[in-house]
Design a protein around this motif. Sequence first.
Motif, PDB file in Angstrom:
ATOM      1  N   GLY A  82       0.827  -1.304   0.052  1.00  0.00           N
ATOM      2  CA  GLY A  82       0.085   0.099  -0.050  1.00  0.00           C
ATOM      3  C   GLY A  82       0.811   1.280   0.117  1.00  0.00           C
ATOM      4  O   GLY A  82       0.189   2.294  -0.138  1.00  0.00           O
ATOM      5  N   TYR A  83       2.051   1.100   0.180  1.00  0.00           N
ATOM      6  CA  TYR A  83       2.795   2.289   0.353  1.00  0.00           C
ATOM      7  C   TYR A  83       3.572   2.485  -1.280  1.00  0.00           C
ATOM      8  O   TYR A  83       3.688   1.594  -2.040  1.00  0.00           O
ATOM      9  N   ASP A  84       3.574   3.735  -1.817  1.00  0.00           N
ATOM     10  CA  ASP A  84       4.187   4.227  -2.983  1.00  0.00           C
ATOM     11  C   ASP A  84       5.413   4.141  -2.929  1.00  0.00           C
ATOM     12  O   ASP A  84       6.264   3.845  -3.928  1.00  0.00           O
ATOM     13  N   ASN A  85       6.199   4.465  -1.773  1.00  0.00           N
ATOM     14  CA  ASN A  85       7.685   4.830  -1.892  1.00  0.00           C
ATOM     15  C   ASN A  85       8.613   3.673  -1.312  1.00  0.00           C
ATOM     16  O   ASN A  85       9.662   3.852  -0.777  1.00  0.00           O
ATOM     17  N   ILE A  86       8.068   2.459  -1.751  1.00  0.00           N
ATOM     18  CA  ILE A  86       8.973   1.390  -1.396  1.00  0.00           C
ATOM     19  C   ILE A  86       9.719   1.062  -2.762  1.00  0.00           C
ATOM     20  O   ILE A  86       9.227   0.723  -3.685  1.00  0.00           O
ATOM     21  N   ALA A  87      11.094   1.576  -2.682  1.00  0.00           N
ATOM     22  CA  ALA A  87      11.851   1.421  -3.809  1.00  0.00           C
ATOM     23  C   ALA A  87      12.168   0.066  -4.345  1.00  0.00           C
ATOM     24  O   ALA A  87      12.233  -0.388  -5.451  1.00  0.00           O
ATOM     25  N   ALA A  88      12.299  -0.936  -3.330  1.00  0.00           N
ATOM     26  CA  ALA A  88      12.651  -2.188  -3.747  1.00  0.00           C
ATOM     27  C   ALA A  88      12.866  -3.045  -2.441  1.00  0.00           C
ATOM     28  O   ALA A  88      12.866  -2.256  -1.365  1.00  0.00           O
ATOM     29  N   ILE A  89      12.582  -4.320  -2.393  1.00  0.00           N
ATOM     30  CA  ILE A  89      13.176  -5.143  -1.379  1.00  0.00           C
ATOM     31  C   ILE A  89      14.267  -5.954  -1.845  1.00  0.00           C
ATOM     32  O   ILE A  89      14.530  -6.753  -2.754  1.00  0.00           O
ATOM     33  N   GLN A  90      15.338  -5.960  -0.891  1.00  0.00           N
ATOM     34  CA  GLN A  90      16.659  -6.729  -0.956  1.00  0.00           C
ATOM     35  C   GLN A  90      16.608  -7.846  -0.354  1.00  0.00           C
ATOM     36  O   GLN A  90      16.311  -7.952   1.125  1.00  0.00           O
ATOM     37  N   VAL A  91      16.659  -9.140  -0.823  1.00  0.00           N
ATOM     38  CA  VAL A  91      16.667 -10.328  -0.183  1.00  0.00           C
ATOM     39  C   VAL A  91      17.940 -11.021   0.520  1.00  0.00           C
ATOM     40  O   VAL A  91      17.637 -11.915   1.220  1.00  0.00           O
ATOM     41  N   VAL A  92      18.990 -10.157   0.136  1.00  0.00           N
ATOM     42  CA  VAL A  92      20.197 -10.485   1.188  1.00  0.00           C
ATOM     43  C   VAL A  92      21.152  -9.331   1.013  1.00  0.00           C
ATOM     44  O   VAL A  92      21.096  -8.813  -0.050  1.00  0.00           O
TER      45      VAL A  92
END
Length: 504
Positions: A208-218
């Motif tokens: 629901g957030y617009d400003n998550i640039a990415a998820i880094q998995v490690v």
Amino acid sequence: MFDKLKLKKVASSITLADPAATDDTPSKKQIFHNRSNYGVNLGSCFVLERWIYGSLFTGNEQTELQVVSRLVNQQGADKTRETFEKHWTSFMSDSDWQWLQDHNVTSVRVPLGYWDVGGGEYTSNTKYSNYGKSVYKNAWSIFKSHFVEKAASRNISVIIDIHGLPYGANGDAHSGEDADGKAGFWNDSQAQLLVCKMLQFIAQDVKGYDNIAAIQVVNEAVFSSDGKKQATYYSAAINSIRNADKEIPIIISDGWWPDQWVKWVQSNQPENSSLGVVVDDHCYRCVSDSDKAKSVQQIIQDLDGDFLTNLTKNGEGVDFVLGEYSCVLDTESWKKDNGEAHRAELVKQFGQKQIQLSKTRAPVGSYFWTFKFEAGSGGEWDFKEMTSAGAVSPPYNLKGKEIPNDDTFNSKLKSSLDAHEAYWKKANPNEKYEFYRYKDGYTTGWNDSMNFAKFDGSVIGRVYAWKVARRAQHISKHGSSNFLWEWDQGFSSGMDDFVNAMAG
């Protein structure tokens, strides 16, 4: 054995990302996902590191696990939770966020441990199992309220960096667990499945957030000569995230060997599509014996040839981010060639060289390590100090500048298209080129760049993912061709010409 088979099943048939670009005008979320970022790490907030914030450590303690274990034994879980929550909630003041905005910082990378996520839900059968649902039960909600939402209010994005994994993705203390050098995560299928479940939760919870640039998995996966265990985990992690969100960019570590993961992305990514994966490279020149043997001047000079070079097919189809870098060089390097006498200028040269190279080689963005120190000063590790010294600064300065008008566009398009046509007509006058594709690509590249720039002077950074989505739209409208390279060239020229025109 059962966990290993289950992990391989989760990892089978990697799910592609949805197209990065859809409508003619990108949404705010799409810009946050795809712009080039000038960023900084918020080190030692949710994953403690003694050399950055040391007051919670005593004796020979080096990891957060050692700290939390002692504090719970001494004062109980509730008081320890209060201690940690005070650290998290006070780490970034409003003036800190304002400083970032004032200095055109567009993104922060926030290191997190698996123990911080979801109220401790993902700590079962781990070294943090006794603390996850007590000490860390509010960590995730604090991360969202005090970091994601505070950043959003200033148009700053956030990389969710899973820095600490069960038993360590590397053997270092910044994994948050006992630094035994074993990097046990890669040999534990149960731990990997637990983290994949956690990653799916994260992707769903922050959707629901617009400003998550990415998820880094490690973070900083240990070097592996064959990368098989990393590849299995990356595939499973991608699929788990894609179960919840098919748009969010996913960052993997290059494990100190960028080309290994260039080849992996290229081999798993069908033509005219995107895995939605970004490869994270870290640039440190103060650790290896080979760097210590060089003078500072030589290190700066060698960056041209040793930072993200010698990549298969020149890294085609792969987006890179510089997830960590600093201005630190080893004492041995400073001793050589009278470097110490020119330290201030050489530090400035070193920092700026990294920024400029990342602009073209890791255009997704650069993230300095790190933002702040408990002692108030971190020298050449300190983002504020290096900013004041002129060693780091935004690679683009488009915010607040005037958007080029239609007359400028028409003039630039004509000039670029004329040059393109003249070159290829001379190179092969008998070929039936499709120059309209170049024009269409140029127009698309210019218009997309203009729409990004309208949002705080943003520039397209996840270039491959964005470009391949627009190319697919072009193919859908005009059909495929042996001359799609003309569209590609036009798109790149349109992007570059717009940025140069706006920069003046």
